[in-house]
Motif scaffolding. Structure first.
Motif, PDB file in Angstrom:
ATOM      1  N   VAL A  14      -8.978  -8.548   7.693  1.00  0.00           N
ATOM      2  CA  VAL A  14      -9.496  -9.386   6.857  1.00  0.00           C
ATOM      3  C   VAL A  14      -8.057 -10.231   6.586  1.00  0.00           C
ATOM      4  N   PHE A  15      -7.068  -9.380   6.047  1.00  0.00           N
ATOM      5  CA  PHE A  15      -6.011  -9.983   5.587  1.00  0.00           C
ATOM      6  C   PHE A  15      -5.076 -10.866   6.689  1.00  0.00           C
ATOM      7  N   THR A  16      -5.177 -10.099   8.019  1.00  0.00           N
ATOM      8  CA  THR A  16      -4.541 -11.072   9.022  1.00  0.00           C
ATOM      9  C   THR A  16      -5.201 -12.294   9.286  1.00  0.00           C
ATOM     10  N   ILE A  17      -6.668 -12.530   9.141  1.00  0.00           N
ATOM     11  CA  ILE A  17      -7.259 -13.642   9.473  1.00  0.00           C
ATOM     12  C   ILE A  17      -6.832 -14.484   8.171  1.00  0.00           C
ATOM     13  N   LEU A  18      -7.050 -14.078   7.079  1.00  0.00           N
ATOM     14  CA  LEU A  18      -6.637 -15.003   5.884  1.00  0.00           C
ATOM     15  C   LEU A  18      -5.086 -15.610   5.714  1.00  0.00           C
ATOM     16  N   THR A  19      -4.281 -14.511   5.749  1.00  0.00           N
ATOM     17  CA  THR A  19      -2.903 -14.812   5.566  1.00  0.00           C
ATOM     18  C   THR A  19      -2.107 -15.124   6.926  1.00  0.00           C
ATOM     19  N   GLY A  20      -2.520 -14.836   8.001  1.00  0.00           N
ATOM     20  CA  GLY A  20      -1.961 -14.957   9.179  1.00  0.00           C
ATOM     21  C   GLY A  20      -2.449 -15.997  10.200  1.00  0.00           C
ATOM     22  N   ILE A  21      -3.557 -16.439   9.729  1.00  0.00           N
ATOM     23  CA  ILE A  21      -4.059 -17.629  10.522  1.00  0.00           C
ATOM     24  C   ILE A  21      -4.741 -18.620   9.510  1.00  0.00           C
ATOM     25  N   LEU A  22      -5.532 -18.371   8.716  1.00  0.00           N
ATOM     26  CA  LEU A  22      -5.889 -19.611   7.960  1.00  0.00           C
ATOM     27  C   LEU A  22      -4.780 -20.288   6.994  1.00  0.00           C
TER      28      LEU A  22
ATOM     29  N   ASN B 140       4.421 -10.004   4.905  1.00  0.00           N
ATOM     30  CA  ASN B 140       4.999 -10.708   3.699  1.00  0.00           C
ATOM     31  C   ASN B 140       3.960 -10.794   2.449  1.00  0.00           C
ATOM     32  N   PHE B 141       2.849 -10.906   2.728  1.00  0.00           N
ATOM     33  CA  PHE B 141       1.682 -10.999   1.826  1.00  0.00           C
ATOM     34  C   PHE B 141       1.553  -9.624   1.499  1.00  0.00           C
ATOM     35  N   VAL B 142       0.987  -8.691   2.356  1.00  0.00           N
ATOM     36  CA  VAL B 142       0.387  -7.452   1.713  1.00  0.00           C
ATOM     37  C   VAL B 142       1.542  -6.362   1.461  1.00  0.00           C
ATOM     38  N   SER B 143       2.722  -6.482   2.158  1.00  0.00           N
ATOM     39  CA  SER B 143       3.765  -5.669   1.515  1.00  0.00           C
ATOM     40  C   SER B 143       3.918  -5.838   0.127  1.00  0.00           C
ATOM     41  N   ALA B 144       3.705  -7.163  -0.471  1.00  0.00           N
ATOM     42  CA  ALA B 144       4.171  -7.411  -1.849  1.00  0.00           C
ATOM     43  C   ALA B 144       3.001  -6.998  -2.510  1.00  0.00           C
ATOM     44  N   GLY B 145       1.811  -7.352  -1.970  1.00  0.00           N
ATOM     45  CA  GLY B 145       0.761  -6.705  -2.764  1.00  0.00           C
ATOM     46  C   GLY B 145       0.598  -5.406  -2.878  1.00  0.00           C
ATOM     47  N   VAL B 146       1.094  -4.435  -1.948  1.00  0.00           N
ATOM     48  CA  VAL B 146       1.245  -3.179  -2.121  1.00  0.00           C
ATOM     49  C   VAL B 146       2.087  -2.552  -3.167  1.00  0.00           C
ATOM     50  N   GLY B 147       3.151  -3.377  -3.447  1.00  0.00           N
ATOM     51  CA  GLY B 147       4.056  -3.023  -4.408  1.00  0.00           C
ATOM     52  C   GLY B 147       3.619  -3.303  -5.900  1.00  0.00           C
ATOM     53  N   MET B 148       2.954  -4.404  -5.725  1.00  0.00           N
ATOM     54  CA  MET B 148       2.225  -4.644  -7.145  1.00  0.00           C
ATOM     55  C   MET B 148       1.207  -3.897  -7.469  1.00  0.00           C
ATOM     56  N   ALA B 149       0.552  -3.181  -6.505  1.00  0.00           N
ATOM     57  CA  ALA B 149      -0.767  -2.498  -6.833  1.00  0.00           C
ATOM     58  C   ALA B 149      -0.191  -1.325  -7.364  1.00  0.00           C
ATOM     59  N   VAL B 150       0.951  -0.665  -6.638  1.00  0.00           N
ATOM     60  CA  VAL B 150       1.698   0.613  -7.016  1.00  0.00           C
ATOM     61  C   VAL B 150       1.941   0.376  -8.665  1.00  0.00           C
ATOM     62  N   LEU B 151       2.640  -0.861  -8.889  1.00  0.00           N
ATOM     63  CA  LEU B 151       3.001  -0.864 -10.078  1.00  0.00           C
ATOM     64  C   LEU B 151       1.791  -0.856 -11.107  1.00  0.00           C
ATOM     65  N   ILE B 152       0.850  -1.435 -10.868  1.00  0.00           N
ATOM     66  CA  ILE B 152      -0.583  -1.571 -11.680  1.00  0.00           C
ATOM     67  C   ILE B 152      -0.910  -0.351 -11.842  1.00  0.00           C
ATOM     68  N   ALA B 153      -1.002   0.519 -10.823  1.00  0.00           N
ATOM     69  CA  ALA B 153      -1.446   1.979 -11.021  1.00  0.00           C
ATOM     70  C   ALA B 153      -0.537   2.723 -12.180  1.00  0.00           C
ATOM     71  N   LEU B 154       0.568   2.383 -11.910  1.00  0.00           N
ATOM     72  CA  LEU B 154       1.460   3.250 -13.067  1.00  0.00           C
ATOM     73  C   LEU B 154       1.293   2.772 -14.428  1.00  0.00           C
ATOM     74  N   ILE B 237       6.343 -17.370   1.132  1.00  0.00           N
ATOM     75  CA  ILE B 237       5.697 -16.054   0.654  1.00  0.00           C
ATOM     76  C   ILE B 237       7.123 -15.306   0.739  1.00  0.00           C
ATOM     77  N   LYS B 238       7.765 -15.831   1.599  1.00  0.00           N
ATOM     78  CA  LYS B 238       9.213 -14.753   1.944  1.00  0.00           C
ATOM     79  C   LYS B 238       9.856 -14.482   0.668  1.00  0.00           C
ATOM     80  N   GLN B 239       9.910 -15.749  -0.241  1.00  0.00           N
ATOM     81  CA  GLN B 239      10.556 -15.795  -1.365  1.00  0.00           C
ATOM     82  C   GLN B 239       9.677 -14.975  -2.771  1.00  0.00           C
ATOM     83  N   LEU B 240       8.405 -15.737  -2.649  1.00  0.00           N
ATOM     84  CA  LEU B 240       7.394 -15.137  -3.825  1.00  0.00           C
ATOM     85  C   LEU B 240       7.141 -13.636  -3.619  1.00  0.00           C
ATOM     86  N   GLY B 241       7.041 -13.387  -2.581  1.00  0.00           N
ATOM     87  CA  GLY B 241       6.848 -11.589  -2.388  1.00  0.00           C
ATOM     88  C   GLY B 241       8.269 -10.936  -2.285  1.00  0.00           C
ATOM     89  N   THR B 242       9.327 -11.401  -2.637  1.00  0.00           N
ATOM     90  CA  THR B 242      10.531 -10.867  -2.440  1.00  0.00           C
ATOM     91  C   THR B 242      10.736  -9.928  -1.311  1.00  0.00           C
TER      92      THR B 242
END
Lengths: 197, 586
Positions: A14-22, B140-154, B237-242
């Protein structure tokens, strides 16, 4: 770990479609419709062919053109398909000898001038820097005036036209676009070139 | 000089103004009171969960949360690796680039999954458009998303009482990515295109040169091939997601990646934007905003003097140029200073500010070549990474790192007065301090042992570019960057070799998961504890005194761990440069 594999794989798709394509495609569509010139590389066209990008410098070594920053790209300078800095460290002899060579190259045409502005003798970070400082442009005016038979006042006018100040009077540094300046020089009818040049 | 000062002032003022609104919004995204306009999107979100087999009513124990993080990262790694290896056969490859080598693919996959974005390759000459979009941009998106998720868990660990769970990883990951990173990136990428950043799927542009040049074998070169591509969407996203992984080889020094001083300003702003605002989110979610401001103040107290120091070091120029007839003084018509490896449009102040900001946050994008900085100007970025990327740091990762330091700070204060340490109403016990020690020591060990291995081995020394102590700095910088998930480099070091691709890949894994797992352990342990009321013996953690204590702990640990190594590199190089001792490659 196994029980997490189904959600991990499916949400990854889902993320690949959303952030990698769309997302990139949406940005491309908006960019191409709102800012087509910028989105395609700010290209400068003359008649039917492209002669450069106003954001990418070109190599100039002839005395009749303004020279830009030193470029460390390989195999040729200002290779815009492979950007690179010199990465020379401050205590590397190779750095000081490169600076010395550039100073000598400038002095060869003009021995009257004093200290050379530092950006004229050092490599840019990208190897594609389109700009030099106004000081560096001023340093070269005498040489170009001589080789083009132009008055220095006329040249300074052209330099001023291709100079940008700080953005909003505040951000960045004042700078002169070398490629635009040299194109303006070639266009200028009064800039009579010596024969066979 | 006045304009330099003004540019710094404007930058930090705008950043500070953005902290509260964005921090509050993020607190709503992760908290219970969602903004009403998110309603329609959340219906799609729930539908996606059903499709993916995720039960969004179920919360996770910290061990389940950690396994979910690891599973997702493993899937991400495999995908990025496979796309790079196969890119020669895949579409959207107008330059017909071939598949990436196994060792480089491994390194890059680890690099992007761990939010490091160390780059051993040159973007425009290695990666196809498809790889950039489908592999790198997604990470770039999801690795940043993971970092934020771990913070929120803490943060939930602090905020909850007697709870066995710390949230649902899939929900945290999705909300951070879709409701925070995606809309900000969309806006930023359009702003960047308006400034001249390219965004196209067509092939590289050929240009006829005005004055032909020649290559290093003397062959004439008549045309210039200009690399373009879908860059703006990725740079945002490279900048916003550090993240910091550049579309082009020279990253944000490239005129098509960062064309104007304004694009430079918004990119620098985006680097610190989320890490700074998350401090406010933290205060909001633990129910005491002063706690968030205190952490932000501690980060700023470390950052600001270092910005000034790098500006001064770079503005001073090189003593080695003094006898060569070079004018290095700043004036109205030139920025002067050490311009080697810097772009004219940014000059000294924007290059120095960027270098500090990108290494303070674990961003790692560059707009100048750090390898060519003066010795002290290069020391500070290196040291900021060695502090553990807690001065702002990466999105999520910076703040969870800093909160671990806060635990150590209250622990030390507790030892001094002989009381059980508490933080935010939770007693800090042996388990938390053990985990905190792991979080702090693993990256330190990885930096120092990795550097030692590299400089002792022939393969490690073979691709060092600059001679003398600067060569050592290149290696130390590389391990500092990888082990703390920064990603910037002293780029002279030839890192695209099987040796460096492998060992730096391992360093990045240690720096990411060696920290995330103990942090989640702390989160789980704290969540299970009961809250204790504030008593007369409680150390208040929202005061200037605590700021001083926290800053001292961060700096003392960083200074003691790395001073000997720094003395062998940048410090000795500084002394050599001042006495005009230069080095050559024999």
């Amino acid at each position: 770990m196994i029980i997490h594999m189904r959600p991990a794989i499916s949400i990854f798709i889902v993320f690949t479609i959303l952030t990698g394509i769309l997302y990139p495609c949406l940005v491309t569509v908006i960019a191409q419709s709102l800012f087509p010139h910028q989105a395609n590389g700010s290209l400068i066209r003359r008649e039917d062919h492209t002669i450069g990008s106003s954001l990418i410098g070109q190599s100039f070594t002839s005395p009749k053109y303004f020279w830009g920053r030193v470029s460390a790209t390989s195999p040729s300078p200002y290779n815009a398909a492979s950007s690179s800095g010199s990465n020379l460290g401050p205590t590397n002899v190779a750095l000081t000898s490169a600076v010395q060579d550039r100073v000598n190259a400038l002095k060869q045409y003009d021995t009257t001038k004093g200290l050379v502005p530092v950006d004229m003798v050092t490599s840019s970070a990208s190897g594609l820097d389109p700009h030099i400082s106004p000081a560096a442009a001023e340093y070269q005016v005498t040489r170009i005036a001589k080789s083009r038979n132009l008055s220095e006042e006329k040249l300074r006018d052209l330099v001023a036209q291709c100079t940008q100040g700080r953005e909003f009077g505040l951000l960045g540094e004042p700078r002169v676009n070398v490629l635009e300046l040299n194109i303006a020089l070639d266009k200028d009818k009064s800039s009579e070139l010596p024969p066979n040049e | 000089m006045i304009s330099n000062f003004l540019q710094l002032l404007i930058y930090f003022s705008v950043l500070l103004v953005c902290v509260k609104p964005l921090g509050l919004y993020m607190a709503k995204v992760y908290g219970d009171k969602k903004p009403t306009w998110l309603g329609p999107f959340m219906r799609v979100e729930r539908w996606c969960y059903r499709l993916c087999g995720i039960d969004d009513k179920v919360e996770m124990h910290w061990k389940t949360y950690a396994t979910a993080v690891l599973s997702f990262s493993l899937v991400s790694f495999l995908s990025v690796y496979a796309i790079q290896r196969l890119q020669g056969w895949l579409p959207l490859n107008p330059e017909s680039l071939t598949g990436v080598s196994p060792d480089s693919s491994f390194n890059t996959a680890v690099s992007f999954v761990t939010n490091t974005n160390w780059q051993g390759y040159g973007g425009e000459s290695t990666m196809s458009y498809l790889t950039q979009m489908l592999a790198l941009c997604v990470q770039n998106f999801v690795s940043a998303g993971v970092g934020m998720a771990v913070l929120i868990a803490l943060i939930r660990g602090f905020a909850r009482k007697n709870s066995t769970t710390i949230g649902n990883f899939w929900i945290d990951l999705t909300r951070g990515t879709v409701y925070i990173l995606l809309p900000l990136s969309l806006v930023l990428s359009i702003v960047l295109v308006s400034q001249g950043v390219v965004q196209t799927l067509s092939s590289y542009q050929a240009v006829t040169l005005i004055e032909p040049t020649s290559d290093n074998t003397g062959q004439p070169v008549l045309t210039q091939k200009i690399a373009v591509g879908p860059a703006a969407s990725q740079i945002a996203i490279k900048q916003l997601g550090t993240n910091g992984g550049g579309f082009f080889n020279v990253n944000s020094a490239h005129p098509l990646e960062n064309p104007t001083p304004f694009s430079n300003f918004v990119q620098m702003l985006s680097i610190l934007l989320i890490p700074a605002a998350l401090c406010y989110t933290f205060g909001e979610l633990v129910g005491d905003r002063r706690q968030g401001w205190t952490i932000l103040a501690a980060m700023s107290v470390i950052l600001l003097p270092l910005v000034v120091a790098v500006c001064l070091a770079e503005q001073a120029g090189s003593p080695a140029f003094e006898s060569l007839g070079v004018d290095q003084l700043a004036s109205v018509s030139q920025s002067g200073g050490n311009m080697e490896g810097k772009e004219t449009r940014f000059g000294i102040v924007n290059s120095a500010l960027w270098a500090v900001v990108t290494t303070a946050a674990s961003n790692g994008s560059v707009n100048s070549m750090h390898d060519s900085f003066s010795p002290l100007g290069g020391l500070i970025p290196m040291w900021l990474m060695q502090l553990g990327e807690v001065v702002f740091g990466g999105v999520g990762s910076g703040l969870y790192g800093m909160l671990v330091f806060a635990l150590v700070a209250v622990f030390i204060a507790g030892l001094m007065v002989g009381r059980t340490p508490e933080y935010l109403g939770k007693k800090i016990g042996a388990f938390e301090i053990k985990m905190a020690a792991i979080v702090i020591l693993l990256p330190c060990g990885s930096v120092l042992l990795g550097t030692a291995c590299a400089v002792l081995s022939a393969q490690g020394k073979a691709t060092v570019f600059n001679p003398g102590p600067h060569g050592f700095s290149e290696v130390l910088y590389a391990f500092s960057s990888a082990s703390n998930n920064n990603g910037s480099a002293f780029a002279g070091l030839g890192a695209n070799t099987p040796f460096y691709n492998g060992i730096l890949g391992i360093a990045m894994l240690i720096g990411r998961f060696g920290v995330i797992l103990p942090v989640l352990g702390i989160a789980g342990s704290l969540a299970a504890k009961k809250a204790i009321p504030v008593g007369p013996g409680t150390l208040p953690t929202h005061t200037p005194l605590f700021v001083v204590l926290l800053v001292t702990v961060v700096i003392v640990i960083g200074a003691l761990s790395f001073f000997p190594a720094l003395a062998l590199g940048p410090i000795v190089e500084h002394l050599m440069l001042q006495s005009h001792m230069l080095q050559s490659n024999r």
